[in-house]
Design an enzyme around this catalytic site. Structure first.
Site, PDB file in Angstrom:
ATOM      1  N   HIS A  29       0.804  -1.224   0.000  1.00 17.15           N
ATOM      2  CA  HIS A  29       0.000   0.000   0.000  1.00 17.15           C
ATOM      3  C   HIS A  29       0.834   1.270   0.000  1.00 17.15           C
ATOM      4  O   HIS A  29       0.399   2.295  -0.495  1.00 17.15           O
ATOM      5  CB  HIS A  29      -1.021  -0.032   1.137  1.00 17.15           C
ATOM      6  CG  HIS A  29      -2.139  -0.964   0.820  1.00 17.15           C
ATOM      7  ND1 HIS A  29      -2.298  -2.177   1.438  1.00 17.15           N
ATOM      8  CD2 HIS A  29      -3.106  -0.903  -0.128  1.00 17.15           C
ATOM      9  CE1 HIS A  29      -3.337  -2.806   0.906  1.00 17.15           C
ATOM     10  NE2 HIS A  29      -3.840  -2.056  -0.041  1.00 17.15           N
TER      11      HIS A  29
ATOM     12  N   CYS B 178      -8.997  -3.013 -11.714  1.00 13.45           N
ATOM     13  CA  CYS B 178      -8.489  -1.785 -11.085  1.00 13.45           C
ATOM     14  C   CYS B 178      -7.237  -2.024 -10.259  1.00 13.45           C
ATOM     15  O   CYS B 178      -6.741  -1.121  -9.607  1.00 13.45           O
ATOM     16  CB  CYS B 178      -9.565  -1.128 -10.230  1.00 13.45           C
ATOM     17  SG  CYS B 178     -10.013  -2.112  -8.790  1.00 13.45           S
TER      18      CYS B 178
END
Ligand code: PEP
Ligand code: MG
Length: 751
Positions: A365, A678
């Site tokens: 992340h 995505c």
């Protein structure tokens, strides 16, 4: 044969260092002092010269005529062995050691025992200090410690330049020389700026204590503060820390309570060092051990201990733990061993130009946040922290994954050129901004962008993205120190919809857990946080949070279309439960007289493999699907997306992953349900080309990827790549990347 007391030795060393004498005279005095103090017949200092030579710089006991004459290669003789391996050798019978090498000019024949200690600084070997005795004996622990401490002081003399008149002492790569490293590109782009260490180093000004008691108290106080700080971070349930970070902190706490470590620190202070120097002295030992370790869990522990020592130094200096709270240069390039997304978001983004990590992985992340912020990021640059000094000029090339520290004039010029070319390429992308992405055989591909912060919105117009295919709502929650107020959320979501105009925006509800943590939400410690209580699981167990967010979304839509989806759905029933909450909020909105969205579409992320095996029933319930290839790959291969050791292990361009994706594309198309990819693979041209070959016609990616992917689409014949994929998917290759790249070359498709 006891030493005459380390403290006396250090005091005398300090006196010698303060005398106004030549460098040679100083070294001569030091070797005499050590020999006398340690009751050794010989004490010699060897320092490194260019070309990997160790030269005798001073001796007490060997022939003085050998000084500046006797030279050993790295690895040659016992001294060379100590230097090469960066560790001490304590030998009762040195001549029988396999590395022993006899240098007649030194006259060392009669000496049996020898203790050699490396002189090191920052992982580099600067030389060796050795003592010898006629008799067979092993030097005791106190003597070994004393010689280590002396080696540290000698290292300080070398690096401070106070031996400069004796010619250049060369310790291999030096920090004033250019250094080039290669890592892995996690976010493209080129950054030129000045180095900032995420965890700043503390420069130790003073090595020898004036008052040992005072230093002991300072050390004890700093250790207590360090423990408190770690406890505070781990404290209670409302900690910001989860998962791996928590494990690291638990390890820190274990070390901070480790009596062996604390004892070593105290002993070092007791020898007469300042508290800071004592920490460094113990840290040097650890670094020497680290240098000898290769790939083992022990290395991780030593790294942790090294980090802990750095933290302790910062407590002694009264400085913050990271640089986020300090004033940054306007062109900061941040260096860290590893980092979480929340830590990155702590920095002033207007000043952050690049990020360099020793570890990391492209779908972690922190990499996603860097991409969202359009900050070039190069990861897995080994030992880069050791090489960089704060304030150094740095070029971080996220296109080629090269890092240049203190680049030469030529490299800077080459980059000036490269930046100009890059600007031209960007201009081409900008010119194609409004051109629809259509393949040469007429297939329309919808290219959208991923976003999560208000600052992402201008990218819509800049890139020509056709809406936002993934709005990661958790990012806004992560950058706030408190739960964002409803009004603020409505404002943000409304602004996102305004910026997209008639284009679609897909809001993903909170995807928390794993490495995405909130300072104000209780998160329990978990053994496997990526597979733990996260995302939809949290929000179904705590529906108030999800309802709060849905309420904000409905209100922000204010009569416009609204698309929302849920993260980490593993079974159709979870989707149905979440959808019920949306319906309830819709009813409530109507009841209180609010304006419902013109049209609401409720979809799901498909990122847990189990959901791919429920497609027929899922497709009957969902309005659309968005494939999260990052998590899908993580769970399909059972391979932690944030673990740098696994980063290259599996390729998404391989039959298992691509077959799974094809199953999703085929079934969604069969049912007429829109499907988008995505995850990060949608933004890489080769991967995007493969996705088109599987039948996907809608992709959502980081803003900087829209231009390169569109260029690829405009040159692609989709029917040809479809035929290729049909053939490749039947194979068992580890990776299809090379075949796909070759196809692109043959077809003149820029990837
Ligand atoms: C994914 O998993 O692919 C995804 C898009 O979600 P995130 O990266 O935010 O986990
Ligand atoms: Mg995901």
């Amino acid at each position: 044969m006891p030493t005459a007391g380390p403290r006396v030795l250090l005091r005398k060393m300090r006196d010698i260092m303060g005398e106004r004498i030549t460098a040679q005279a100083r070294l001569d005095k030091i070797v005499s002092l050590i020999a006398a103090n340690m009751v050794a017949e010989v004490c010699s200092i060897y320092l490194t010269r260019a070309g990997g030579w160790l030269e005798l710089f001073a001796t007490e006991g060997l022939n003085k005529s050998a000084v500046h004459t006797t030279r050993l290669k790295m690895g040659e003789g016992i001294v060379g062995d100590v230097a090469l391996h960066g560790r001490a050798l304590n030998l009762a019978d040195a001549p029988t050691h396999p590395s022993f090498s006899y240098k007649p000019e030194t006259g060392e024949d009669p000496y049996q025992s020898m203790l050699g200690v490396p002189i090191t600084r920052g992982g580099r070997t600067l030389g060796v200090v050795a003592v010898q005795n006629r008799t067979h004996r092993l030097y005791d622990e106190e003597e070994v410690e004393a010689l280590h401490t002396i080696a540290m002081l000698l290292a300080e003399m070398v690096v401070s330049g106070s031996l400069g008149e004796l010619g250049e002492i060369d310790a291999g790569p030096r920090r004033d020389r250019p250094w080039r490293g290669q890592g892995v590109s996690f976010c493209e782009g080129i950054a030129v700026g000045r180095a900032v260490l995420h965890e700043p180093r503390v420069k130790i000004e003073k090595l020898i204590a004036d008052d040992v008691n005072h230093e002991r108290q300072r050390l004890d106080r700093a250790v207590a503060e360090l423990r408190e700080a770690i406890d505070a971070m781990l404290a209670a349930e409302d900690s910001v820390i989860t998962g791996e970070t928590r494990d690291v902190l638990e390890t820190y706490r274990m070390f901070a309570d480790d009596r062996g470590w604390l004892l070593k620190l105290r002993e070092a202070v007791f020898t007469g060092l300042t508290a800071e120097a004592a920490v460094e002295r113990v840290q040097n030992d650890m670094r020497a051990r680290m240098a000898r370790q290769t790939d083992s869990p022990l290395l991780d522990r030593l790294h942790d201990l090294d980090d802990l020592a750095n933290r302790l130094l910062r407590h002694l200096a009264g400085r913050g733990v990271t640089s986020a709270q300090e004033s940054l240069p306007s062109d900061a390039i941040l260096f860290a061993r590893s980092m979480g997304p929340a830590e990155l978001l702590d920095y002033d983004r207007s000043k952050l130009k690049g990020l360099v990590l020793e570890e990391g992985s492209p779908t972690s992340h922190v990499a996603i946040v860097a991409r969202a912020l359009d900050i070039p990021l190069v990861g897995r640059v080994s030992s880069v922290i050791e090489q960089v000094e704060p304030g150094d000029w740095v070029i971080a090339d996220g296109d080629t994954a090269d890092i240049h520290i203190r680049p030469t004039h030529e490299v800077r010029e080459a980059y000036r050129h490269k930046l100009a070319l890059r600007a031209q390429r960007q201009a081409t992308f900008a010119a194609q901004r409004l051109q629809p992405a259509v393949t040469t055989d007429g297939q329309r591909i919808r290219l959208m962008m991923n976003a999560g912060l208000k600052s992402d919105l201008p990218h819509l117009a800049e890139t020509g993205a056709e809406g936002i295919g993934l709005f990661r709502t958790e990012l806004q929650f992560m950058i706030s120190s408190d739960m964002p107020r409803l009004g603020d959320l409505v404002g943000l979501y409304g602004a996102v919809l305004d910026a997209a105009g008639d284009d679609r925006v897909v809001f993903r509800t909170l995807d928390l857990g794993g490495d995405k943590v909130l300072p104000y939400v209780k998160t329990p410690t978990e053994e496997n946080p990526a597979m733990g209580w996260r995302a939809i699981r949290v929000t179904l167990d705590r529906p108030a949070l999800l309802r709060y967010q849905i309420r904000a979304l409905l209100k922000a839509a204010n009569g416009r279309d609204l698309d929302l989806m849920f993260p980490m759905v593993a079974e159709v029933d979870e989707f149905r439960q979440a959808r019920v909450l949306v319906d309830r909020e819709m009813d409530r909105l109507v009841r209180v007289g609010g304006i419902p969205p013109r049209k609401i579409r409720v979809g799901t992320m498909l990122e847990v493999p189990a959901l791919a095996f429920q497609l027929p029933s899922l497709l009957a319930h969902t309005d659309f699907i968005s494939v999260g290839s990052n998590d899908l790959a993580q769970f399909l291969f059972a391979s932690d997306r944030g673990n740098p050791r696994l980063g290259n292990r599996y390729d998404v361009l391989s039959p298992p992953m691509l077959n799974c994706l094809k199953l999703i594309a085929d079934q969604a198309r069969g049912r007429g349900i829109p499907v988008t990819v995505c995850g990060e693979m949608a933004g890489r041209p080769v991967e995007a080309m493969a996705l088109i070959g599987l039948g996907f016609r809608s992709l959502s990616m980081a803003p900087a990827s829209v231009g390169p992917v569109k260029q690829m689409v405009l040159a692609l014949d989709s029917s040809r790549v479809e035929a290729l994929m049909d053939e490749l998917l039947r194979g068992t290759a580890h990776s299809l990347r090379e075949q796909l790249k070759q196809f692109a070359i043959n077809e003149r498709v820029p990837v």
